[in-house]
Write an enzyme that holds these catalytic residues in place. Structure first.
Site, PDB file in Angstrom:
ATOM      1  CG  LEU A  94      35.236  60.874   7.490  1.00 50.16           C
ATOM      2  CD1 LEU A  94      35.322  60.339   8.627  1.00 50.16           C
ATOM      3  CD2 LEU A  94      34.464  59.945   5.852  1.00 50.16           C
ATOM      4  CG  ASN A 108      42.289  60.869  12.827  1.00 50.86           C
ATOM      5  OD1 ASN A 108      42.574  59.936  12.039  1.00 50.86           O
ATOM      6  ND2 ASN A 108      42.937  62.357  12.412  1.00 50.86           N
ATOM      7  CG  HIS A 110      46.953  65.072  13.492  1.00 49.59           C
ATOM      8  ND1 HIS A 110      46.103  64.890  11.831  1.00 49.59           N
ATOM      9  CD2 HIS A 110      47.938  65.926  14.350  1.00 49.59           C
ATOM     10  CE1 HIS A 110      46.807  65.926  11.704  1.00 49.59           C
ATOM     11  NE2 HIS A 110      48.027  66.903  12.709  1.00 49.59           N
ATOM     12  CB  SER A 137      46.750  64.050  18.744  1.00 47.98           C
ATOM     13  OG  SER A 137      47.481  64.970  18.986  1.00 47.98           O
ATOM     14  CG  ASP A 146      43.261  67.102  11.949  1.00 50.58           C
ATOM     15  OD1 ASP A 146      42.810  66.195  11.527  1.00 50.58           O
ATOM     16  OD2 ASP A 146      43.957  67.619  11.391  1.00 50.58           O
ATOM     17  CB  ALA A 174      54.572  57.833  20.354  1.00 49.71           C
TER      18      ALA A 174
HETATM   19  C1  GRF Z   1      50.035  58.519  10.422  1.00 47.12           C
HETATM   20  O1  GRF Z   1      51.146  58.738  10.786  1.00 47.12           O
HETATM   21  C2  GRF Z   1      48.818  59.145  11.033  1.00 47.12           C
HETATM   22  O2  GRF Z   1      48.889  59.554  12.168  1.00 47.12           O
HETATM   23  C3  GRF Z   1      48.272  59.314  10.053  1.00 47.12           C
HETATM   24  O3  GRF Z   1      48.318  59.041   8.914  1.00 47.12           O
HETATM   25  C4  GRF Z   1      49.460  57.932   9.055  1.00 47.12           C
HETATM   26  C5  GRF Z   1      48.811  56.378   8.823  1.00 47.12           C
HETATM   27  O4  GRF Z   1      50.041  55.374   8.862  1.00 47.12           O
HETATM   28  N1  GRF Z   1      46.855  59.885   9.931  1.00 47.12           N
HETATM   29  P1  GRF Z   1      49.349  53.585   8.792  1.00 47.12           P
HETATM   30  O5  GRF Z   1      48.891  53.168   7.775  1.00 47.12           O
HETATM   31  O6  GRF Z   1      48.332  53.145  10.006  1.00 47.12           O
HETATM   32  O7  GRF Z   1      50.430  53.180   8.780  1.00 47.12           O
END
Ligand code: GRF
Length: 206
Positions: A94, A108, A110, A137, A146, A174
């Site tokens: 973004l 977000n 990550h 995170s 990030d 997790a």
């Molecule tokens: C996750 O691993 C998240 O950390 C990353 O993209 C992936 C999204 O997975 N940003 P989902 O679409 O929520 O299954």
């Protein structure tokens, strides 16, 4: 009053499901009022529909540029009275314009223990560097990719791991634990972009 949330995704949508599951608890401080995807082929679309969540399609390829895509997105969110945006596998960076408009309101997830492994292919890089701990995170989004203040993290011991798929599965599990918890801290006002004293770190058995 529950905070009104929009979940933005580009793919599978499993974090959207985890957030939705949490919002079923009557005392959860947030509700998902809409979902938005930038990809017509996102698997998450069917999941959102199955849950009865409104899903808006903003096919990024149909817009002339980032500014027009984000202006439309902003308009849709404002019209639906969205208060917080949860990025859940939303694969677009973004712009500062958008992030400033929603300052302190975008979170977000990550797949790494930030500030380690900013960007993509985090599990591959973690295994290659033979780190002992890896994880995920939830953080506020700021114009620096990030690098926004951290809300919560989960760390996993990966010293005996050598398979990216297995690490990805454990980290995803997790993620599904920490994202709902992190959002509840933000939505209830216990934590904000200017005050992350209540941020957390857990070591789940996943
Ligand atoms: C996750 O691993 C998240 O950390 C990353 O993209 C992936 C999204 O997975 N940003 P989902 O679409 O929520 O299954």
């Amino acid at each position: 009053m529950k905070k009104k949330i929009a979940v933005l995704f580009s793919g599978r949508g499993s974090n959207m499901l985890a957030l939705h599951e949490a919002t079923k608890n009557p005392s959860y401080p947030a509700e998902i009022v809409m979902t938005v995807t930038d990809r017509p082929d996102a698997q998450g679309i069917e999941k959102a529909q199955a849950l009865g969540l409104p899903c808006r399609m903003l096919d990024a390829t149909k817009f002339d540029d980032t500014q027009s895509f984000e202006s439309n997105l902003h308009h849709i969110l404002v019209t639906s009275q969205v208060e917080y945006i949860c990025l859940a596998g939303f694969m677009r960076i973004l712009s500062s314009w958008f992030v400033e408009k929603w300052k302190g309101k975008i979170v977000n997830i990550h797949p790494s223990l930030l500030p380690n492994f900013i960007g993509l292919k985090t599990h591959e890089r973690a295994l290659k560097e033979k780190v002992l701990e890896h994880g995920c995170s939830v953080h506020f989004v700021t114009p620096d990719l990030d690098k926004g203040p951290i809300i919560g993290q989960a760390k996993l011991n990966i010293e005996n791991e050598n398979c990216v798929k297995r690490v990805a599965e454990r980290v995803l599990e997790a993620e599904h634990i920490i994202y709902p918890h992190a959002l509840s801290l933000v939505a209830s006002g216990l934590l904000s972009v200017d005050n992350t004293q209540a941020s957390f770190m857990i070591s789940p058995t996943v």
